[in-house]
Design an enzyme around this catalytic site. Structure first.
Site, mmCIF file in Angstrom:
data_model
loop_
_atom_site.group_PDB
_atom_site.id
_atom_site.type_symbol
_atom_site.label_atom_id
_atom_site.label_comp_id
_atom_site.label_asym_id
_atom_site.label_seq_id
_atom_site.Cartn_x
_atom_site.Cartn_y
_atom_site.Cartn_z
ATOM 1 N N GLU A 59 -12.788 9.883 0.732
ATOM 2 C CA GLU A 59 -12.294 9.071 -0.049
ATOM 3 C C GLU A 59 -11.577 9.640 -1.282
ATOM 4 O O GLU A 59 -11.994 9.741 -2.056
ATOM 5 C CB GLU A 59 -13.606 8.077 -0.437
ATOM 6 C CG GLU A 59 -14.174 7.448 0.591
ATOM 7 C CD GLU A 59 -15.179 6.261 0.256
ATOM 8 O OE1 GLU A 59 -14.932 5.305 0.612
ATOM 9 O OE2 GLU A 59 -15.997 6.306 -0.955
ATOM 10 N N GLU A 114 -17.901 6.917 -7.372
ATOM 11 C CA GLU A 114 -18.436 5.973 -8.757
ATOM 12 C C GLU A 114 -19.671 6.733 -9.233
ATOM 13 O O GLU A 114 -19.869 6.588 -10.423
ATOM 14 C CB GLU A 114 -18.506 4.617 -8.238
ATOM 15 C CG GLU A 114 -17.072 3.992 -8.143
ATOM 16 C CD GLU A 114 -16.971 3.039 -6.906
ATOM 17 O OE1 GLU A 114 -18.039 2.429 -6.488
ATOM 18 O OE2 GLU A 114 -15.941 2.665 -6.731
ATOM 19 N N GLY A 166 -10.139 1.254 -4.407
ATOM 20 C CA GLY A 166 -10.154 0.011 -5.156
ATOM 21 C C GLY A 166 -8.829 -0.450 -5.842
ATOM 22 O O GLY A 166 -8.574 -1.181 -6.676
ATOM 23 N N HIS A 174 -21.107 9.146 -3.932
ATOM 24 C CA HIS A 174 -19.753 8.264 -4.035
ATOM 25 C C HIS A 174 -19.246 8.597 -5.049
ATOM 26 O O HIS A 174 -19.872 8.983 -6.143
ATOM 27 C CB HIS A 174 -20.362 6.691 -3.918
ATOM 28 C CG HIS A 174 -18.947 5.763 -3.793
ATOM 29 N ND1 HIS A 174 -18.129 5.366 -4.940
ATOM 30 C CD2 HIS A 174 -18.562 5.066 -2.684
ATOM 31 C CE1 HIS A 174 -17.327 4.865 -4.402
ATOM 32 N NE2 HIS A 174 -17.322 4.712 -3.239
ATOM 33 N N GLY A 194 -14.777 -1.026 1.113
ATOM 34 C CA GLY A 194 -15.458 -1.693 -0.224
ATOM 35 C C GLY A 194 -15.000 -3.179 -0.071
ATOM 36 O O GLY A 194 -15.456 -3.954 0.381
ATOM 37 N N GLY A 195 -13.842 -3.357 -0.870
ATOM 38 C CA GLY A 195 -13.247 -4.692 -1.189
ATOM 39 C C GLY A 195 -13.072 -5.480 0.155
ATOM 40 O O GLY A 195 -13.677 -6.547 0.061
ATOM 41 N N ASN A 244 -19.478 -0.899 2.069
ATOM 42 C CA ASN A 244 -20.111 -0.595 1.005
ATOM 43 C C ASN A 244 -19.812 -1.734 -0.001
ATOM 44 O O ASN A 244 -18.908 -2.166 -0.587
ATOM 45 C CB ASN A 244 -19.361 0.732 0.360
ATOM 46 C CG ASN A 244 -19.992 1.249 -1.074
ATOM 47 O OD1 ASN A 244 -20.940 0.521 -1.391
ATOM 48 N ND2 ASN A 244 -19.330 2.040 -1.622
ATOM 49 N N TRP A 245 -21.023 -2.557 -0.271
ATOM 50 C CA TRP A 245 -20.785 -3.821 -1.071
ATOM 51 C C TRP A 245 -20.802 -3.209 -2.436
ATOM 52 O O TRP A 245 -20.688 -4.289 -3.414
ATOM 53 C CB TRP A 245 -22.082 -4.854 -0.710
ATOM 54 C CG TRP A 245 -21.735 -5.515 0.571
ATOM 55 C CD1 TRP A 245 -20.657 -5.371 1.389
ATOM 56 C CD2 TRP A 245 -22.797 -6.244 1.199
ATOM 57 N NE1 TRP A 245 -20.956 -6.074 2.439
ATOM 58 C CE2 TRP A 245 -22.063 -6.900 2.259
ATOM 59 C CE3 TRP A 245 -24.024 -6.865 0.821
ATOM 60 C CZ2 TRP A 245 -22.710 -7.675 3.330
ATOM 61 C CZ3 TRP A 245 -24.699 -7.468 1.731
ATOM 62 C CH2 TRP A 245 -24.181 -8.128 3.021
ATOM 63 N N LYS A 246 -21.168 -2.206 -3.042
ATOM 64 C CA LYS A 246 -21.271 -1.892 -4.246
ATOM 65 C C LYS A 246 -22.180 -2.958 -5.068
ATOM 66 O O LYS A 246 -23.085 -3.233 -4.503
ATOM 67 C CB LYS A 246 -19.760 -1.451 -4.827
ATOM 68 C CG LYS A 246 -18.866 -0.976 -3.964
ATOM 69 C CD LYS A 246 -17.764 -0.335 -4.694
ATOM 70 C CE LYS A 246 -16.869 0.514 -3.596
ATOM 71 N NZ LYS A 246 -15.705 0.985 -4.343
ATOM 72 N N SER A 290 -9.248 1.718 -0.015
ATOM 73 C CA SER A 290 -8.347 0.395 0.299
ATOM 74 C C SER A 290 -8.171 0.289 1.898
ATOM 75 O O SER A 290 -7.008 -0.079 2.426
ATOM 76 C CB SER A 290 -7.155 0.637 -0.527
ATOM 77 O OG SER A 290 -7.522 0.667 -1.840
HETATM 78 P P1 PGA Z 1 -12.434 0.260 -1.271
HETATM 79 O O1 PGA Z 1 -13.751 1.011 -1.536
HETATM 80 O O2 PGA Z 1 -12.460 -0.135 -0.051
HETATM 81 O O3 PGA Z 1 -12.439 -1.195 -2.189
HETATM 82 O O4 PGA Z 1 -11.246 1.125 -1.586
HETATM 83 C C1 PGA Z 1 -14.171 2.192 -0.624
HETATM 84 C C2 PGA Z 1 -15.307 2.741 -1.160
HETATM 85 O O5 PGA Z 1 -15.278 2.978 -2.365
HETATM 86 O O6 PGA Z 1 -16.107 3.116 -0.627
#
Ligand code: PGA
Length: 253
Positions: A169, A99, A175, A97, A236-237, A10-12, A215
């Site tokens: 999640e 977010e 994050g 998600h 994500g990251g 997930n590149w956001k 994470s």
């Molecule tokens: P993260 O993000 O790996 O940076 O914690 C995961 C996500 O929000 O899908």
């Protein structure tokens, strides 16, 4: 029941078209194609065509979008339709998600409409659920997960549910560098599967792939994914660099 693991990046709001081409070239050098894990890249909308170009027909990596409209078309400024995603060749869409829930006020009922729209267009939803720290500490973990599952997947048939992906999640792990312990993650996944069994039956519940997200990194991926109810990861990251994403794919096999 053996479920094929699924690892999604997930590149956001990161990685534009030029950088995406470099990422895909670097990922191809990591020799991930023959690994029996479903691999998915979820770029920002404007980066999707560049990813498709760079993949150049390579079927081993699926592409997804980070959201989709619950409407067909029309005067909905800023929205993207399932027809548009189909035209680009997107196989997946991340929905709900945290977010989107947090910054855009998305509710279970609204996400349910988007899930139905995606399914009707043949796009596989990756439906995100998870509790905040406050909810976990307040003893609401199970009730939050249950309502996200029941309301988000309302009116779907067992066959439809069997084909979707659910990403658990915990919001406090996204994050932040704080990962749920493998045991806590497994317990939440087992609970989600038990709620699915109650709502759509044991057979469909057994088929649904459940990803862990929050994470995930090369160093913790193997332990998380060795848990019986964890079938992959939404990353994500650690998915912003090809070598680290490839290491997570390798950890899942
Ligand atoms: P993260 O993000 O790996 O940076 O914690 C995961 C996500 O929000 O899908």
């Amino acid at each position: 029941m053996s479920r094929t693991p699924i690892i999604a990046a997930n590149w956001k709001m990161n990685i534009g078209p030029a950088e995406a081409k470099e990422f895909i070239a670097a990922l191809k050098n990591e020799n991930v194609c023959d690994i029996c894990v479903d691999k998915v890249i979820v770029p920002p909308f404007v980066t999707i065509p560049a990813v498709m170009d760079a993949l150049n027909g390579c079927q081993c990596i699926g592409v997804g979008a980070q959201d989709v409209s619950d409407r067909d078309n029309g005067a909905f400024t800023g929205e993207i339709s399932t027809t548009m995603l189909n035209e680009l060749g997107c196989k997946y869409v991340v929905l709900g998600h945290s977010e989107r829930r947090q910054y855009h006020g998305e509710t279970n009922a609204y996400i349910n409409k988007k899930i139905k729209k995606a399914l009707s267009a043949g796009i596989i939803p990756i439906y995100c659920i998870g509790e905040t720290l406050e909810q976990r500490e307040g003893g609401q973990l199970e009730s939050v997960l249950k309502s996200q599952v029941v309301e988000g997947l309302a009116d779907l048939t067992p066959e439809q549910v069997a084909g979707i992906v659910i990403a658990y999640e915990p919001v406090w792990a996204i994050g932040t560098g704080k990962t749920a312990s493998a045991a806590d993650a497994q317990a939440a996944h087992a609970y989600i599967r038990s709620v699915l069994a109650e709502t759509v039956g044991a057979e469909a519940a057994d088929k649904v792939r459940l990803q862990y997200g929050g994470s995930v990194k090369p160093a913790n991926a193997a332990e998380l994914m060795s848990q019986p109810d964890i079938d992959g990861a939404l990353v994500g990251g650690a998915a912003l660099k090809a070598d680290s994403f490839a290491a997570i794919i390798k950890a899942a096999k």
